[in-house]
Scaffold this active site. Sequence first.
Site, PDB file in Angstrom:
ATOM      1  CB  CYS A 164      -0.930   0.010   1.204  1.00  0.00           C
ATOM      2  SG  CYS A 164      -2.260  -1.167   1.024  1.00  0.00           S
TER       3      CYS A 164
HETATM    4  N1  COA Z   1     -20.041  -9.240   8.195  1.00  0.00           N
HETATM    5  C1  COA Z   1     -20.527  -9.283   9.441  1.00  0.00           C
HETATM    6  N2  COA Z   1     -19.766  -9.476  10.511  1.00  0.00           N
HETATM    7  C2  COA Z   1     -18.452  -9.646  10.323  1.00  0.00           C
HETATM    8  C3  COA Z   1     -17.872  -9.613   9.048  1.00  0.00           C
HETATM    9  C4  COA Z   1     -18.717  -9.400   7.941  1.00  0.00           C
HETATM   10  N3  COA Z   1     -18.284  -9.342   6.703  1.00  0.00           N
HETATM   11  N4  COA Z   1     -16.535  -9.803   9.162  1.00  0.00           N
HETATM   12  C5  COA Z   1     -16.294  -9.947  10.480  1.00  0.00           C
HETATM   13  N5  COA Z   1     -17.434  -9.873  11.177  1.00  0.00           N
HETATM   14  C6  COA Z   1     -17.630  -9.984  12.616  1.00  0.00           C
HETATM   15  C7  COA Z   1     -16.654 -10.977  13.226  1.00  0.00           C
HETATM   16  O1  COA Z   1     -17.186 -12.263  13.164  1.00  0.00           O
HETATM   17  C8  COA Z   1     -16.512 -10.462  14.648  1.00  0.00           C
HETATM   18  O2  COA Z   1     -17.586 -10.950  15.401  1.00  0.00           O
HETATM   19  P1  COA Z   1     -17.362 -11.408  16.922  1.00  0.00           P
HETATM   20  O3  COA Z   1     -16.843 -10.191  17.642  1.00  0.00           O
HETATM   21  O4  COA Z   1     -18.717 -11.848  17.333  1.00  0.00           O
HETATM   22  O5  COA Z   1     -16.331 -12.509  16.859  1.00  0.00           O
HETATM   23  C9  COA Z   1     -16.731  -8.959  14.527  1.00  0.00           C
HETATM   24  O6  COA Z   1     -17.354  -8.739  13.250  1.00  0.00           O
HETATM   25  C10 COA Z   1     -15.453  -8.171  14.613  1.00  0.00           C
HETATM   26  O7  COA Z   1     -14.531  -8.673  13.610  1.00  0.00           O
HETATM   27  P2  COA Z   1     -13.170  -7.973  13.357  1.00  0.00           P
HETATM   28  O8  COA Z   1     -12.471  -8.607  12.230  1.00  0.00           O
HETATM   29  O9  COA Z   1     -12.432  -7.908  14.646  1.00  0.00           O
HETATM   30  O10 COA Z   1     -13.725  -6.517  12.885  1.00  0.00           O
HETATM   31  P3  COA Z   1     -13.105  -5.086  13.002  1.00  0.00           P
HETATM   32  O11 COA Z   1     -14.098  -4.191  13.602  1.00  0.00           O
HETATM   33  O12 COA Z   1     -11.710  -5.078  13.542  1.00  0.00           O
HETATM   34  O13 COA Z   1     -12.990  -4.686  11.459  1.00  0.00           O
HETATM   35  C11 COA Z   1     -11.430  -4.609   9.650  1.00  0.00           C
HETATM   36  C12 COA Z   1     -12.269  -5.475  10.563  1.00  0.00           C
HETATM   37  C13 COA Z   1     -10.563  -5.529   8.825  1.00  0.00           C
HETATM   38  C14 COA Z   1     -12.347  -3.824   8.725  1.00  0.00           C
HETATM   39  C15 COA Z   1     -10.595  -3.639  10.480  1.00  0.00           C
HETATM   40  O14 COA Z   1      -9.929  -4.314  11.513  1.00  0.00           O
HETATM   41  C16 COA Z   1      -9.583  -2.913   9.649  1.00  0.00           C
HETATM   42  O15 COA Z   1      -9.891  -2.289   8.662  1.00  0.00           O
HETATM   43  N6  COA Z   1      -8.318  -2.886  10.105  1.00  0.00           N
HETATM   44  C17 COA Z   1      -7.276  -2.225   9.403  1.00  0.00           C
HETATM   45  C18 COA Z   1      -7.048  -2.966   8.165  1.00  0.00           C
HETATM   46  C19 COA Z   1      -6.098  -2.298   7.237  1.00  0.00           C
HETATM   47  O16 COA Z   1      -5.910  -1.129   7.197  1.00  0.00           O
HETATM   48  N7  COA Z   1      -5.463  -3.100   6.469  1.00  0.00           N
HETATM   49  C20 COA Z   1      -4.590  -2.613   5.518  1.00  0.00           C
HETATM   50  C21 COA Z   1      -4.859  -3.340   4.306  1.00  0.00           C
HETATM   51  S1  COA Z   1      -3.811  -2.737   3.099  1.00  0.00           S
END
Ligand code: COA
Length: 381
Positions: A164
């Site tokens: 990125c």
């Molecule tokens: N739909 C519904 N629920 C979902 C889901 C989806 N598509 N994906 C995950 N969940 C649920 C999980 O099951 C989890 O449930 P639980 O708490 O009951 O176990 C909950 O949502 C939280 O999941 P999590 O992965 O911890 O979500 P989050 O709030 O951390 O968001 C990201 C996930 C990936 C969007 C976020 O962490 C993020 O963007 N982080 C930075 C990523 C980034 O910048 N990456 C760089 C890439 S270049």
Amino acid sequence: MQKTSDVITGKPVISATGLFTPADSISNEELVESFNRYVELFNSRNAEAIASGEIEALQPSSVEFIEKASGIKARHVMTKQPVLDPEIMAPRWEERPNEELSILAEIGVKACRDALERAGRDVKDVDAVLCAASNMQRPYPAMAVEIQDALGIDGFGFDMNVACSSATFGIQTATDYIRAGNAKSVLVVSPEITSGHLNWRDRDSHFIFGDVATAVLVEDEAVAPAQHWDILGTKLKTVFSNNIRNNFGFLNRAHPETADMPDKLFVQEGRKVFKEVVPMVAQMIIDEATRLEIDPQGLRRLWLHQANAGMNRLIAHRVLGHEANADESPTVLDTYGNTSSAGSIIAFHLNSEDLQVGDTGLICSFGAGYSAGTVFVRKVG
Ligand code: COA
């Protein structure tokens, strides 16, 4: 048309940026409907194994979660129908013969032409093309050399991949060429067909990425158009982490039994990325601003990497000292999703014309590696 001169200042500026946006867009509603149809199909086809506890049932995705967790509402893609087809869930297009321009080069060329036109720059006066992107179509010949050839540039080109942060690393590389007098006009192009590396079947990440191409024309001030952006300083940083990883590569042939495993596509520990990258990037911005004698709280605008709205909110708050509004830290996540290295450049491209001469802002990227890059700019003209 801008005339080039032999007088070189060694002072790098951004003369123009360019953007190519694919026509097709997928809304969260369309994406979730397709994903949930895939989940239903998977669960019904594997009903027995699920009932016996051999495999786990897949869980449905949700529009509300996606928007709350990421700020993403839609993303552009090169091919919409196959991505949404629950039996495919991947991009599809005809393989092109070697004589034809490859698809990644094609969108890179479009973004470059946009930047060249905006700068009034003749391709004869461009010295180099750096293709700086996460998702190269092939290892060689370099995508940059194909783009250089398609544009008719007499010079050199090479590819660089810092995930990125590829675009900001490309901008620093280009500025170093200008400073050293090795080039006076360099295109940094970031064609990101992220739909190829994204696992559209993975509930945790299926919504994250989108396709796009951007270009940044970095030039010696001596040849730049009157209206341009001074590059006040650039800073790069990398810290190894497995929290964002993609194991696709030739050496997968050494382990053919794992060649189809999900880790050969994008995987991440999103929460860890969030927690580790936010403080690292905020501190890096503040340290670099201090080194350049710029008051971070006086920055007129932050064009941050577009991965997650929450990360950007926190980083902007730490840097500016208050909750940033959309004018101070614009987002393109809602319509473009995460476009890897192109994200901060799209934000800059679409949200910089209204700034006043003398305004100072920051282009900043962060992502896999980890990698982070800052480019402080000031409007001139
Ligand atoms: N739909 C519904 N629920 C979902 C889901 C989806 N598509 N994906 C995950 N969940 C649920 C999980 O099951 C989890 O449930 P639980 O708490 O009951 O176990 C909950 O949502 C939280 O999941 P999590 O992965 O911890 O979500 P989050 O709030 O951390 O968001 C990201 C996930 C990936 C969007 C976020 O962490 C993020 O963007 N982080 C930075 C990523 C980034 O910048 N990456 C760089 C890439 S270049």
